[in-house]
Structures are given as C-alpha cells and as structure tokens.
Design an enzyme around this catalytic site. Sequence first.
Site, PDB file in Angstrom:
ATOM      1  N   LYS A  39       0.829  -1.222   0.000  1.00 38.30           N
ATOM      2  CA  LYS A  39       0.000   0.000   0.000  1.00 38.30           C
ATOM      3  C   LYS A  39       0.858   1.264   0.000  1.00 38.30           C
ATOM      4  O   LYS A  39       2.025   1.218   0.394  1.00 38.30           O
ATOM      5  CB  LYS A  39      -0.920  -0.009   1.213  1.00 38.30           C
ATOM      6  CG  LYS A  39      -0.200   0.124   2.540  1.00 38.30           C
ATOM      7  CD  LYS A  39      -1.133  -0.104   3.722  1.00 38.30           C
ATOM      8  CE  LYS A  39      -0.366   0.057   5.013  1.00 38.30           C
ATOM      9  NZ  LYS A  39      -1.054  -0.540   6.162  1.00 38.30           N
ATOM     10  N   TYR A 269      17.369  29.941   5.822  1.00 42.56           N
ATOM     11  CA  TYR A 269      16.287  30.752   6.380  1.00 42.56           C
ATOM     12  C   TYR A 269      16.573  31.154   7.819  1.00 42.56           C
ATOM     13  O   TYR A 269      16.933  30.324   8.648  1.00 42.56           O
ATOM     14  CB  TYR A 269      14.959  29.988   6.339  1.00 42.56           C
ATOM     15  CG  TYR A 269      14.360  29.979   4.952  1.00 42.56           C
ATOM     16  CD1 TYR A 269      13.840  31.160   4.406  1.00 42.56           C
ATOM     17  CD2 TYR A 269      14.342  28.827   4.186  1.00 42.56           C
ATOM     18  CE1 TYR A 269      13.305  31.170   3.129  1.00 42.56           C
ATOM     19  CE2 TYR A 269      13.806  28.822   2.914  1.00 42.56           C
ATOM     20  CZ  TYR A 269      13.284  30.002   2.385  1.00 42.56           C
ATOM     21  OH  TYR A 269      12.765  30.012   1.135  1.00 42.56           O
TER      22      TYR A 269
HETATM   23  C1  LIG Z   1      -0.380  -1.681   6.695  1.00 43.77           C
HETATM   24  C2  LIG Z   1      -1.062  -2.915   7.044  1.00 43.77           C
HETATM   25  C3  LIG Z   1      -0.349  -4.090   7.327  1.00 43.77           C
HETATM   26  C4  LIG Z   1       1.173  -4.148   7.393  1.00 43.77           C
HETATM   27  O1  LIG Z   1       1.665  -3.694   8.610  1.00 43.77           O
HETATM   28  P1  LIG Z   1       3.241  -3.727   8.902  1.00 43.77           P
HETATM   29  O2  LIG Z   1       3.349  -3.247  10.306  1.00 43.77           O
HETATM   30  O3  LIG Z   1       3.858  -2.773   7.950  1.00 43.77           O
HETATM   31  O4  LIG Z   1       3.688  -5.115   8.698  1.00 43.77           O
HETATM   32  C5  LIG Z   1      -1.065  -5.244   7.544  1.00 43.77           C
HETATM   33  N1  LIG Z   1      -2.408  -5.243   7.491  1.00 43.77           N
HETATM   34  C6  LIG Z   1      -3.123  -4.140   7.237  1.00 43.77           C
HETATM   35  C7  LIG Z   1      -4.603  -4.221   7.204  1.00 43.77           C
HETATM   36  C8  LIG Z   1      -2.486  -2.930   7.013  1.00 43.77           C
HETATM   37  O5  LIG Z   1      -3.207  -1.831   6.757  1.00 43.77           O
END
Ligand SMILES: *Cc1c(COP(=O)(O)O)cnc(C)c1O
Length: 360
Positions: A39, A269
């Site tokens: 994702k 800055y």
């Molecule tokens: C992001 C996510 C994961 C992965 O989590 P990690 O801590 O990166 O392994 C697993 N399941 C869902 C539903 C997620 O949204």
Amino acid sequence: MPYLEISKKNFFHNHQMIAQAITPKEKKGIKGEIAIVLKDNAYGHGIMEIASLAKEVGIKTAFVKNLQEALSIKTFFDNIAILYPNSLPNKNALESALKIPSISFCTPSLESLQEYPSKTNIELKVDSGMHRNGIDKTKLRDAFELITTRNLNLKGVFTHNGYGDDLNSAFYVQDMEFLEIKKEALKLCEHFKIPRPKFHSLSSSGALRASNFNASLPKELQDDLFRIGIAFYGYNCSSPNTLKLKPIASLFANKISTLKLKKGTSIGYSGVSMLETDGIVSTYDIGYGDGLFRVREGMELYTTEGYRILPRASMDCISIESDTSSVCIFNDVSAFAKSFNTIPYEILVHLHAYIPRFIV
Ligand SMILES: *Cc1c(COP(=O)(O)O)cnc(C)c1O
C-alpha cells in the site's frame, strides 16, 4: 535529481529472515503464506519496483491501498486485495478491477457488501478490538447472509491486530477474539454452504510474535496468511528486536551549488545554522517539497558519509557541510524517525512518487 536506491540483496535477505521466523521449514505442519503489503506506493519505496522483487522471491499475494495500485501490479500476483477500494474513487478503474479475477475488495461494513455486483471477490473485515474498520462480531451472520443473497465470493475473513508493537496482553486478547470470530465464521460457512475463506490477522510485528501460537491451533482455525509490510522494507518496529533486518531504501541527492564560507557565517532561512570554523557548504536537490521531513533548528542529522545536514531545510533543497557531487541522505531512516519523534513508516511513505527508484 534526488533518487532512491532499492537494495535487491537486502530485500531478499529480509524475505529469508521473515520466512525463517514465521514459517520455518524444519518445523513440520507450520503453514501460512507470507503476503506483502504494498500500500501507499510500497511505503514510499515504489510499488512497481517492490512488486517485481516480491514476485521474484515467489510471493503470491499482495495488499494494496486503492484501485489504481491494484491495477498497476495486476500481472505480478495471483491475489491482490484492495484495503481501501473507495479511496481515490474512479469508475473506470473500478470496472476494470471487477473484471480481474485475482483482485478482491476489502469490505469493512455491511453497507459496503451491497456496493459490489454478484461474484465479486470479497475480503470481509471484522473488528476484533482495534475498533477502527470492520464489522462487529455480532453482525457476522448478517454479513454471511448478505454474501449469500448477493452471490459474492468470500475469499477471506480478516482483522487487524493493532497491538503487535506493545508488549502487553492486549495483543493476545485481540488474538483470542479473532479466534472466536474464526470459529463463528466456520459455523456460518457450514450453514450457508460457503467454502472456508482464508483467515488472516497479523502484520509484521504480530506475525513475528504469534506465528508459533497460530501453528499450535487446529489446522482449520489457523491463520492462512500473514500481511507483512514494514519487515520487508527492513525495519523491526517492535521490541525486542530479534530479527536482523536490513533497510532496503537509500536516498541520494545531487549537488546544486557550493560556497566557501568563513567562520561565523549563517546559512539558510533566518540564518539558524552558523559555521563554527571556515568551511564548505553545498546545497543538494531534495527538500520538504519532495517529501523529506523538514530538518529544523535543534535537530542533528548527518548524511551516511557523516556530513552534517544544516537546518533549516528548504522546500526544494538542503544545505550540507560537504563538497561532494552527491550525498546519501539516509540508508536507514531510524535517525530521521527519532529526530522527528515518529516511526520509520511515516518518514518513508512521504517520499514523493516522482523520485526515481532504482533497484541495485
Ligand atoms: C499496513 C497494514 C499491514 C502491514 O503492517 P506492517 O506493520 O507494515 O507489517 C497489515 N495489514 C493491514 C490491514 C495494514 O493496513
């Protein structure tokens, strides 16, 4: 141009460590598939690049955020589950995705089950104590009824255990709650004559913690797959840190210009950085506009070569006590995460998608 190098060697190493920890070959009867979470542009690493590496090590299942991500990697995996199908809605993308048999849609509510046409692949999300997304356990029967009457294809029943990083009992309470959900789901499968779906509940930290317990359950009650994100990218965010994972992304930036400056000169800055000796300072072409967090006064951060990054960072460049044509801003974001009082996920995921990624 800034760019990210993605280490294939480290990715393979992480995969090996994860597989060894979660589904060791020498332990008979341990099953479970390692799925990769891709994702948000693979946590900022580049979804196409990471998908290709995952395919190379034989990963068959991927979790993505939205329709566009699912379509972009459709040729890489046997199963692609979309965690948030309604984020970034797009009618054409939805129609395309519905036609692809490897894609399934996560449904976090009874209403969402009504959005899909007959035969759509569904991953039913159930709340097991995180109280975030997912139907209440008491609504499981209603969900199965809807799945049956609407002729949906139930591929999975899952939850998200949100306590994997906390070394207390809350994790196990949630794990037991999901066990009850699985038992109930199996009864409903029998009643509605639906084939057993895949069960899954654990992300990186949870899988590392509970895979042994999972393996001790009767087979039909075991989780079938583990949704691994951050561990693939090389970070173990829960203590104790037992797995020797290696970060896979290194961020580089190239020089824009160099100045020879006298002791006492202030830079950038509000002139918050001041040189304590005569020195050379260059600017490099990454800034907070590219998603790198804004280094500001009070922060002590160094490139991997040991050159000091001088606060404050600008939108499109940063000043560094260096003269080299390019620098490695990080090959491990732990120091950045600590400085910004956050977690590696947040630093990585912000890196803009237009930054080129190269697999090395
Ligand atoms: C992001 C996510 C994961 C992965 O989590 P990690 O801590 O990166 O392994 C697993 N399941 C869902 C539903 C997620 O949204």
